[in-house]
Design an enzyme around this catalytic site. Structure first.
Site, PDB file in Angstrom:
ATOM      1  N   ASP A  48      16.638 -10.387   8.219  1.00  0.00           N
ATOM      2  CA  ASP A  48      15.206 -10.556   8.461  1.00  0.00           C
ATOM      3  C   ASP A  48      14.530 -11.154   7.233  1.00  0.00           C
ATOM      4  O   ASP A  48      14.578 -10.583   6.146  1.00  0.00           O
ATOM      5  CB  ASP A  48      14.573  -9.190   8.758  1.00  0.00           C
ATOM      6  CG  ASP A  48      13.089  -9.305   9.082  1.00  0.00           C
ATOM      7  OD1 ASP A  48      12.764  -9.567  10.253  1.00  0.00           O
ATOM      8  OD2 ASP A  48      12.257  -9.156   8.155  1.00  0.00           O
ATOM      9  N   LYS A  78       9.308 -15.659  10.135  1.00  0.00           N
ATOM     10  CA  LYS A  78       7.978 -15.368  10.691  1.00  0.00           C
ATOM     11  C   LYS A  78       6.962 -16.409  10.232  1.00  0.00           C
ATOM     12  O   LYS A  78       7.053 -16.908   9.102  1.00  0.00           O
ATOM     13  CB  LYS A  78       7.506 -13.984  10.224  1.00  0.00           C
ATOM     14  CG  LYS A  78       8.580 -12.900  10.326  1.00  0.00           C
ATOM     15  CD  LYS A  78       8.124 -11.538   9.880  1.00  0.00           C
ATOM     16  CE  LYS A  78       9.288 -10.560   9.808  1.00  0.00           C
ATOM     17  NZ  LYS A  78       9.942 -10.468   8.503  1.00  0.00           N
TER      18      LYS A  78
HETATM   19  P1  NAD Z   1      12.411   0.050   3.593  1.00  0.00           P
HETATM   20  O1  NAD Z   1      11.878   1.155   4.419  1.00  0.00           O
HETATM   21  O2  NAD Z   1      13.607  -0.686   4.036  1.00  0.00           O
HETATM   22  O3  NAD Z   1      12.628   0.664   2.145  1.00  0.00           O
HETATM   23  C1  NAD Z   1      13.110  -0.085   1.106  1.00  0.00           C
HETATM   24  C2  NAD Z   1      13.109   0.783  -0.148  1.00  0.00           C
HETATM   25  O4  NAD Z   1      14.023   1.867   0.008  1.00  0.00           O
HETATM   26  C3  NAD Z   1      13.563   0.005  -1.375  1.00  0.00           C
HETATM   27  O5  NAD Z   1      12.785   0.442  -2.466  1.00  0.00           O
HETATM   28  C4  NAD Z   1      15.008   0.420  -1.557  1.00  0.00           C
HETATM   29  O6  NAD Z   1      15.393   0.384  -2.890  1.00  0.00           O
HETATM   30  C5  NAD Z   1      15.003   1.830  -1.033  1.00  0.00           C
HETATM   31  N1  NAD Z   1      16.307   2.194  -0.405  1.00  0.00           N
HETATM   32  C6  NAD Z   1      16.971   1.469   0.533  1.00  0.00           C
HETATM   33  N2  NAD Z   1      18.071   2.114   0.917  1.00  0.00           N
HETATM   34  C7  NAD Z   1      18.127   3.268   0.207  1.00  0.00           C
HETATM   35  C8  NAD Z   1      19.047   4.330   0.168  1.00  0.00           C
HETATM   36  N3  NAD Z   1      20.107   4.371   0.964  1.00  0.00           N
HETATM   37  N4  NAD Z   1      18.802   5.354  -0.711  1.00  0.00           N
HETATM   38  C9  NAD Z   1      17.701   5.333  -1.502  1.00  0.00           C
HETATM   39  N5  NAD Z   1      16.788   4.336  -1.515  1.00  0.00           N
HETATM   40  C10 NAD Z   1      17.001   3.317  -0.659  1.00  0.00           C
HETATM   41  O7  NAD Z   1      11.166  -0.960   3.332  1.00  0.00           O
HETATM   42  P2  NAD Z   1      10.872  -2.500   3.554  1.00  0.00           P
HETATM   43  O8  NAD Z   1      11.759  -3.337   2.743  1.00  0.00           O
HETATM   44  O9  NAD Z   1       9.422  -2.679   3.389  1.00  0.00           O
HETATM   45  O10 NAD Z   1      11.173  -2.729   5.110  1.00  0.00           O
HETATM   46  C11 NAD Z   1      12.397  -3.248   5.579  1.00  0.00           C
HETATM   47  C12 NAD Z   1      12.274  -4.698   5.977  1.00  0.00           C
HETATM   48  O11 NAD Z   1      11.276  -4.860   6.998  1.00  0.00           O
HETATM   49  C13 NAD Z   1      11.750  -5.611   4.868  1.00  0.00           C
HETATM   50  O12 NAD Z   1      12.687  -5.852   3.866  1.00  0.00           O
HETATM   51  C14 NAD Z   1      11.308  -6.816   5.655  1.00  0.00           C
HETATM   52  O13 NAD Z   1      12.432  -7.605   6.015  1.00  0.00           O
HETATM   53  C15 NAD Z   1      10.676  -6.145   6.865  1.00  0.00           C
HETATM   54  N6  NAD Z   1       9.217  -5.949   6.714  1.00  0.00           N
HETATM   55  C16 NAD Z   1       8.387  -6.550   7.610  1.00  0.00           C
HETATM   56  C17 NAD Z   1       7.011  -6.390   7.519  1.00  0.00           C
HETATM   57  C18 NAD Z   1       6.128  -7.050   8.511  1.00  0.00           C
HETATM   58  O14 NAD Z   1       4.906  -7.091   8.308  1.00  0.00           O
HETATM   59  N7  NAD Z   1       6.659  -7.582   9.582  1.00  0.00           N
HETATM   60  C19 NAD Z   1       6.448  -5.609   6.508  1.00  0.00           C
HETATM   61  C20 NAD Z   1       7.310  -4.992   5.598  1.00  0.00           C
HETATM   62  C21 NAD Z   1       8.676  -5.151   5.736  1.00  0.00           C
END
Ligand code: NAD
Length: 273
Positions: A48, A78
């Site tokens: 994504d 997007k």
């Molecule tokens: P997420 O919920 O995936 O959390 C990411 C955070 O959690 C990072 O700080 C990472 O270091 C930590 N993490 C990941 N795996 C872990 C683990 N196993 N143990 C401990 N910490 C861990 O948050 P995100 O990145 O905001 O959301 C996921 C994806 O969704 C994004 O990367 C993006 O591709 C998408 N996204 C879309 C929108 C939108 O408006 N459409 C907005 C935000 C994110």
């Protein structure tokens, strides 16, 4: 076929792996490239990205470098808010495609609901009809945004990607989407790193001998929601993929449902960007 390719079937028959790899805030260049390569090595087949993340080029490079057939990987990007509108969306799509170095994407989404949703959607419908995207959808759409869109749309969005995690399960949106054959996809499935101090989840992680991340992600799978966790840490990338070999009991699914609270991201009705 590994479990990691277990897929939702979208309303047009296209398969979308339930597990994807998120790339928000991963800087372009080697950091994105290495993270995506690692995810592909582990077995993720769904990536994504978005124009606004600035890393489409690196995502494309990683996919080519992996040596995996393009057709085996589900790629989402997007259209950003400032590109909304018919002609500007078509132009933005061409730019994204060129950055990715691809001749199609699997899923193209309207990133946030804005005033020009309808014109933008018409552009997405054209891209779909022209065979340049395999599926089209929206992101951050509340039920009222979807209802408005459906009044004008020829094609019902195939996906709605929204903030969704145990504290903000979006039960009403999930129910609405299921009724309209719109696949719900969870962004921030780990609450952008804030899920880890939730005692209910820590207790369940101990009970199932899993991690909090795995409980939060598995919970979504069992609700039929696609997840796209983000990490640049190889161990965590792997950990987040190990969610297909255990099951949370119905009783414990209800325990997780007690966590309800607020969203942590922007309210789509009040965005200023
Ligand atoms: P997420 O919920 O995936 O959390 C990411 C955070 O959690 C990072 O700080 C990472 O270091 C930590 N993490 C990941 N795996 C872990 C683990 N196993 N143990 C401990 N910490 C861990 O948050 P995100 O990145 O905001 O959301 C996921 C994806 O969704 C994004 O990367 C993006 O591709 C998408 N996204 C879309 C929108 C939108 O408006 N459409 C907005 C935000 C994110």
């Amino acid at each position: 076929m590994s479990d990691l390719t277990l897929s939702a079937t979208l309303s047009n028959g296209v398969k979308m792996p339930y597990l994807g790899f998120g790339t928000f805030r991963i800087p372009p260049g080697d950091v994105t490239k290495n993270a995506v390569l690692e995810a592909l090595k582990v077995g993720y087949r769904h990536i994504d990205t978005a124009k606004i993340y600035g890393n489409e080029q690196s995502v494309g490079e990683a996919i080519r470098e992996s040596g995996i057939n393009r057709e085996e990987i589900f790629v989402t990007t997007k259209v950003w808010n400032t590109d909304q509108g018919y002609d500007s969306t078509l132009r933005a799509f061409d730019e994204s495609l060129s950055k990715l170095g691809m001749d199609y994407v699997d899923l193209y989404l309207i990133h946030w609901p804005k005033d020009k949703n309808i014109e933008t959607w018409k552009a997405l419908e054209k891209l779909y009809k022209d065979g340049r995207v395999r599926a089209i959808g929206v992101s951050n759409f509340k039920i009222h945004h979807l209802e408005h869109l459906l009044q004008h749309a020829e094609i019902v969005p195939m996906v709605n990607q929204v903030e969704c995690h145990p504290q903000f399960p979006q039960d009403d949106v999930l129910e609405y989407c299921k009724a309209h054959h719109i696949q719900l996809e969870a962004w921030g499935p780990l609450m952008q790193g804030q899920v880890f101090n939730k005692q209910v989840l820590i207790d369940l992680a101990n009970k199932y001998n899993r991690t909090v991340a795995q409980i939060a992600l598995r919970w979504q799978l069992q609700r039929g929601v696609v997840v796209i966790p983000k990490s640049t840490n190889p161990e965590r990338i792997r950990e987040n993929s190990q969610i297909f070999d255990f099951e949370i009991s119905e009783e414990d699914m209800k325990v997780i449902a007690t966590l309800k609270g607020e969203r942590i991201g922007h309210d789509p009705d009040h965005i200023t960007f």
